[in-house]
Design a protein around this motif. Sequence first.
Motif, short mmCIF file in Angstrom:
data_model
loop_
_atom_site.label_atom_id
_atom_site.label_comp_id
_atom_site.label_asym_id
_atom_site.label_seq_id
_atom_site.Cartn_x
_atom_site.Cartn_y
_atom_site.Cartn_z
N GLY B 34 0.96 -1.15 0.08
CA GLY B 34 -0.01 -0.02 0.04
C GLY B 34 0.96 1.31 -0.04
N MET B 35 1.89 1.26 0.96
CA MET B 35 2.87 2.29 0.90
C MET B 35 3.30 2.54 -0.60
SD MET B 35 6.63 2.65 2.73
CE MET B 35 7.47 1.68 1.53
N SER B 36 3.84 1.25 -1.16
CA SER B 36 4.55 1.72 -2.63
C SER B 36 3.48 2.40 -3.59
CB SER B 36 5.02 0.40 -3.10
OG SER B 36 4.15 -0.42 -3.55
N PHE B 37 2.24 2.05 -3.46
CA PHE B 37 1.27 2.72 -4.32
C PHE B 37 0.98 4.14 -4.10
CE2 PHE B 37 -1.63 -1.41 -5.80
CZ PHE B 37 -0.26 -1.92 -6.42
N ALA B 38 0.54 4.40 -2.72
CA ALA B 38 0.31 5.72 -2.46
C ALA B 38 1.43 6.58 -2.36
CB ALA B 38 -0.21 5.61 -0.97
N LEU B 39 2.73 6.22 -2.18
CA LEU B 39 4.00 7.15 -2.13
C LEU B 39 4.40 7.17 -3.34
CD1 LEU B 39 5.48 8.59 0.20
CD2 LEU B 39 3.58 7.04 1.15
N GLY B 40 4.33 6.18 -4.27
CA GLY B 40 4.67 6.00 -5.62
C GLY B 40 3.94 7.33 -6.45
N VAL B 41 2.73 7.20 -6.35
CA VAL B 41 1.58 8.35 -7.05
C VAL B 41 2.44 9.66 -6.51
CG1 VAL B 41 -0.19 9.19 -7.38
CG2 VAL B 41 0.08 6.70 -7.53
N TRP B 69 -5.27 6.51 -3.74
CA TRP B 69 -6.28 6.07 -2.65
C TRP B 69 -6.44 4.68 -2.29
CZ3 TRP B 69 -8.21 9.29 0.67
CH2 TRP B 69 -8.19 10.65 0.32
N VAL B 70 -6.27 3.82 -3.44
CA VAL B 70 -6.26 2.35 -3.18
C VAL B 70 -5.29 2.07 -2.35
CG1 VAL B 70 -5.75 0.28 -4.24
CG2 VAL B 70 -7.25 1.56 -5.57
N GLY B 71 -3.95 2.70 -2.70
CA GLY B 71 -2.67 2.27 -1.66
C GLY B 71 -3.11 2.80 -0.12
N PHE B 72 -3.82 3.99 -0.19
CA PHE B 72 -4.03 4.52 1.14
C PHE B 72 -4.90 3.80 2.04
CE2 PHE B 72 -6.44 7.41 3.94
CZ PHE B 72 -5.44 7.93 4.50
N PHE B 73 -5.95 3.13 1.39
CA PHE B 73 -7.20 2.29 2.04
C PHE B 73 -6.33 1.00 2.64
CE2 PHE B 73 -10.10 5.44 0.56
CZ PHE B 73 -10.73 5.79 1.64
N ILE B 74 -5.69 0.45 1.44
CA ILE B 74 -4.80 -0.64 1.99
C ILE B 74 -3.91 -0.40 3.24
CG2 ILE B 74 -3.15 -2.37 1.64
CD1 ILE B 74 -3.75 -1.88 -1.65
N ASN B 75 -3.41 0.81 3.60
CA ASN B 75 -2.70 1.04 4.52
C ASN B 75 -3.49 1.59 5.86
OD1 ASN B 75 -0.51 0.20 3.02
ND2 ASN B 75 0.57 2.04 3.55
N LEU B 76 -4.50 2.07 5.59
CA LEU B 76 -5.45 2.28 6.79
C LEU B 76 -5.83 1.24 7.47
CD1 LEU B 76 -6.75 4.83 8.09
CD2 LEU B 76 -8.89 4.28 6.48
N ILE B 77 -6.64 0.18 6.58
CA ILE B 77 -6.73 -1.05 7.22
C ILE B 77 -5.69 -1.94 7.82
CG2 ILE B 77 -7.99 -3.35 6.42
CD1 ILE B 77 -9.42 -1.64 4.38
N SER B 78 -4.61 -2.05 7.14
CA SER B 78 -3.61 -2.69 7.53
C SER B 78 -2.94 -1.95 8.61
CB SER B 78 -2.41 -3.13 6.64
OG SER B 78 -1.85 -2.08 5.80
N GLY B 79 -2.95 -0.89 8.72
CA GLY B 79 -2.49 0.14 9.65
C GLY B 79 -3.09 0.02 10.85
#
Lengths: 162, 151
Positions: B34-41, B69-79
């Motif tokens: 998720g980090m790589s998606f959100a931070l990558g963008v 946003w997809v990355g952010f929500f992956i990380n919100l849930i896993s976080g």
Amino acid sequence: MTDDFLNTIGDSFLGEMARGYFWMWPLLENLHFIGLSALMGGLLVVDLRVIGIGPPKHIPMKPALSLIPFVMIAFAINLITGIIFFCGDPFRYYYNLAFQWKIALIVLAGANALWFWFGEHAKLSALPEGADTPISAKVIAGISLSLWIGVIILGRLIPYLE
Amino acid sequence: MMEFFQWIEESGLGIYIREDPWGFAIALSAHSVGMSFALGVVMVATLRALNVLKQVPIVSHANLYTVAWVGFFINLISGLALYASHATEYSYQSVFIMKLFLIIVGGVLFKKMIDAAAADGDNASSTKLFAFLSLASWLGAIVTGRLMAYF
């Protein structure tokens, strides 16, 4: 034989450097994390554009492909920091199952990238705006994203598969 | 407050992530993807605004924000799952609190960059300023997150 080699690497300048300062390891980890995010960011633009799914399909092809050097720079950051990690703790990585699979996936991703560069790049660059991409290019782009997501997961699993 | 954090830690989710041999590892793996998606963008978009990546038209990045946003929500849930497993510890960890702060600041500044690009243009100094500050905040979030293992 292998262990002698690993010992030599561990005693090398890079190995000493990786272990020599308390701040070196976390610094390298941070660079590795920033590098992997940059790599994935560039790849998402290139690969999703080539596949033609998701929002990036609206980005014109040439600007999307122009992010490839950015992806290469990000990979270089992680290759260099990764080599220093390996020198700093060679026995840990060499015999680690997650690390072994991670390297295998990186090699496959590299071969896949060469296939893309020599087989598809010219065709894609010459594609008229709005035209659909060849199925072979879509497959390569899909494999690329899948492999790199696998690389990230396996890297994160290194401490858990010892 | 401590009782509340203990209640979170003793929840089914908290216990599972902490005690299952794979719980923490799976949540961490999802968190790094998720980090790589959100931070990558965020990196591609802010570096474009700062003219480091000159070729990509900045308006196109609007098309990438859903990936972020997809990355952010992956990380919100896993976080949340990772937090639940060690709530009493993380709630008082200064680098974790800094990380949450930097995520909020980075998000607000990223929105400011998008608004400035729409209002003042891609090359406006306001767009570049918000891009720089947002990128700095998000990189800070990576660093403070990684340093949770050390402090």
